[in-house]
Write a protein that holds these residues in place. Structure first.
Motif, PDB file in Angstrom:
ATOM      1  N   ALA A 110       0.878  -1.202   0.006  1.00 41.72           N
ATOM      2  CA  ALA A 110      -0.016  -0.006   0.027  1.00 41.72           C
ATOM      3  C   ALA A 110       0.843   1.402  -0.033  1.00 41.72           C
ATOM      4  O   ALA A 110       2.009   1.335   0.570  1.00 41.72           O
ATOM      5  N   PRO A 111       0.357   2.282  -0.738  1.00 43.49           N
ATOM      6  CA  PRO A 111       1.190   3.573  -0.828  1.00 43.49           C
ATOM      7  C   PRO A 111       1.113   4.110   0.575  1.00 43.49           C
ATOM      8  O   PRO A 111       0.070   4.000   1.306  1.00 43.49           O
ATOM      9  N   GLY A 112       2.246   5.007   0.927  1.00 46.49           N
ATOM     10  CA  GLY A 112       2.287   5.622   2.316  1.00 46.49           C
ATOM     11  C   GLY A 112       2.914   5.309   3.247  1.00 46.49           C
ATOM     12  O   GLY A 112       3.089   6.025   4.307  1.00 46.49           O
ATOM     13  N   TRP A 113       3.451   3.847   3.228  1.00 47.79           N
ATOM     14  CA  TRP A 113       4.258   3.392   4.465  1.00 47.79           C
ATOM     15  C   TRP A 113       5.728   4.031   4.291  1.00 47.79           C
ATOM     16  O   TRP A 113       6.097   4.156   3.274  1.00 47.79           O
ATOM     17  N   THR A 114       6.055   4.001   5.489  1.00 47.63           N
ATOM     18  CA  THR A 114       7.742   4.592   5.717  1.00 47.63           C
ATOM     19  C   THR A 114       8.327   3.319   5.229  1.00 47.63           C
ATOM     20  O   THR A 114       8.102   2.370   5.358  1.00 47.63           O
ATOM     21  N   PRO A 115       9.656   3.398   4.847  1.00 46.94           N
ATOM     22  CA  PRO A 115      10.694   2.404   4.715  1.00 46.94           C
ATOM     23  C   PRO A 115      10.577   1.148   5.794  1.00 46.94           C
ATOM     24  O   PRO A 115      10.514   0.030   5.821  1.00 46.94           O
ATOM     25  N   LYS A 116      10.595   1.669   6.900  1.00 49.41           N
ATOM     26  CA  LYS A 116      10.781   0.792   8.278  1.00 49.41           C
ATOM     27  C   LYS A 116       9.247   0.088   8.406  1.00 49.41           C
ATOM     28  O   LYS A 116       9.361  -0.970   8.651  1.00 49.41           O
ATOM     29  N   GLU A 117       8.216   0.843   8.119  1.00 51.25           N
ATOM     30  CA  GLU A 117       6.897   0.271   8.066  1.00 51.25           C
ATOM     31  C   GLU A 117       6.477  -0.741   7.178  1.00 51.25           C
ATOM     32  O   GLU A 117       6.025  -1.787   7.480  1.00 51.25           O
ATOM     33  N   THR A 137      14.156  -9.595   3.232  1.00 47.20           N
ATOM     34  CA  THR A 137      13.522  -9.084   3.943  1.00 47.20           C
ATOM     35  C   THR A 137      13.966  -8.844   5.255  1.00 47.20           C
ATOM     36  O   THR A 137      13.937  -7.921   6.120  1.00 47.20           O
ATOM     37  N   TRP A 138      14.983  -9.782   5.865  1.00 47.26           N
ATOM     38  CA  TRP A 138      15.744  -9.606   6.913  1.00 47.26           C
ATOM     39  C   TRP A 138      16.802  -8.477   6.684  1.00 47.26           C
ATOM     40  O   TRP A 138      16.714  -7.677   7.853  1.00 47.26           O
ATOM     41  N   GLN A 139      17.261  -8.390   5.718  1.00 51.50           N
ATOM     42  CA  GLN A 139      18.064  -7.076   5.677  1.00 51.50           C
ATOM     43  C   GLN A 139      17.459  -5.593   5.612  1.00 51.50           C
ATOM     44  O   GLN A 139      17.907  -4.669   6.316  1.00 51.50           O
ATOM     45  N   ALA A 140      16.255  -5.798   5.080  1.00 50.56           N
ATOM     46  CA  ALA A 140      15.332  -4.609   5.067  1.00 50.56           C
ATOM     47  C   ALA A 140      14.837  -4.364   6.501  1.00 50.56           C
ATOM     48  O   ALA A 140      15.110  -3.193   7.029  1.00 50.56           O
ATOM     49  N   LEU A 141      14.657  -5.436   7.229  1.00 51.68           N
ATOM     50  CA  LEU A 141      14.430  -5.133   8.743  1.00 51.68           C
ATOM     51  C   LEU A 141      15.328  -4.822   9.569  1.00 51.68           C
ATOM     52  O   LEU A 141      15.305  -3.826  10.290  1.00 51.68           O
ATOM     53  N   ALA A 142      16.563  -5.403   9.161  1.00 47.01           N
ATOM     54  CA  ALA A 142      17.597  -4.996  10.030  1.00 47.01           C
ATOM     55  C   ALA A 142      18.562  -3.625  10.004  1.00 47.01           C
ATOM     56  O   ALA A 142      19.002  -3.243  10.509  1.00 47.01           O
ATOM     57  N   ALA A 143      17.844  -3.087   8.629  1.00 44.58           N
ATOM     58  CA  ALA A 143      18.376  -1.654   8.364  1.00 44.58           C
ATOM     59  C   ALA A 143      17.650  -0.840   9.559  1.00 44.58           C
ATOM     60  O   ALA A 143      18.240   0.383   9.706  1.00 44.58           O
ATOM     61  N   HIS A 144      16.628  -1.306  10.260  1.00 47.17           N
ATOM     62  CA  HIS A 144      15.639  -0.286  11.166  1.00 47.17           C
ATOM     63  C   HIS A 144      15.897  -0.751  12.610  1.00 47.17           C
ATOM     64  O   HIS A 144      15.429   0.142  13.363  1.00 47.17           O
ATOM     65  N   TYR A 145      16.111  -1.804  12.978  1.00 40.49           N
ATOM     66  CA  TYR A 145      15.824  -2.408  14.016  1.00 40.49           C
ATOM     67  C   TYR A 145      17.199  -3.145  14.478  1.00 40.49           C
ATOM     68  O   TYR A 145      17.854  -3.833  13.652  1.00 40.49           O
TER      69      TYR A 145
END
Length: 176
Positions: A110-117, A137-145
């Motif tokens: 959906a449009p409107g999410w931040t990269p973290k969300e 997906t793990w790498q994308a998540l690990a960039a924020h947490y």
């Protein structure tokens, strides 16, 4: 559909779980939180589960808004009306507006999410549908947490996916 286990009262819950049920029902804004009056019949197991669950929500280290996004997405993916109903109310307190809720139902695309969300919601979708996370997906998540929060996210999603299964299998009815 009828509940497979009728919500308990003092005799079925025992005095400790009866008090816990009363307190949790009031906190949920209802006279009878059916989840707790049903699961409470498992006595000590209920209290152990409640402790674990409570350490994830509301006692987790993730922002409450993020926790609610994850739980609402799990509830949507699992078509768990009870979990969705309960967490729409809790999510509202954490900043989940009706517009955001509509986007949760659409998902990470959906449009409107931040990269973290978007990373968080993608992780929820993968965990619920594949029981794993891709490296991307793990790498994308690990960039924020942080690493502890990554562990918490996996535990949170699996806790609420398992809870949705429990609610569905026991046919726990809505509170109102």
């Amino acid at each position: 559909m009828e509940p497979r286990i009728t919500p308990g009262r003092l005799r079925e819950l025992g005095p400790v779980n009866w008090i816990v049920w009363q307190v949790l029902s009031r906190a949920a804004g209802t006279d009878d939180a059916h989840l707790f009056s049903t699961l409470g019949q498992a006595r000590g197991l209920f209290r152990g589960w409640l402790h674990f669950s409570g350490r994830l929500m509301p006692g987790g280290t993730l922002r409450r808004y993020e926790t609610e996004l994850a739980i609402l997405r799990v509830a949507h993916l699992r078509s768990c009306e009870y979990e969705m109903d309960h967490h729409i109310r809790l999510g509202k307190r954490a900043g989940v507006t009706p517009e955001i809720l509509d986007r949760v139902r659409v998902g990470p695309s959906a449009p409107g999410w931040t990269p973290k969300e978007q990373a968080l919601l993608t992780a929820v979708d993968e965990l619920v549908t594949t029981r794993d996370l891709s490296d991307t997906t793990w790498q994308a998540l690990a960039a924020h947490y942080s690493q502890p929060k990554l562990i918490e996210i996996v535990l949170l999603v699996n806790q609420y996916e398992g809870l949705a299964s429990t609610i569905t299998a026991l046919r726990i009815q809505l509170d109102h």
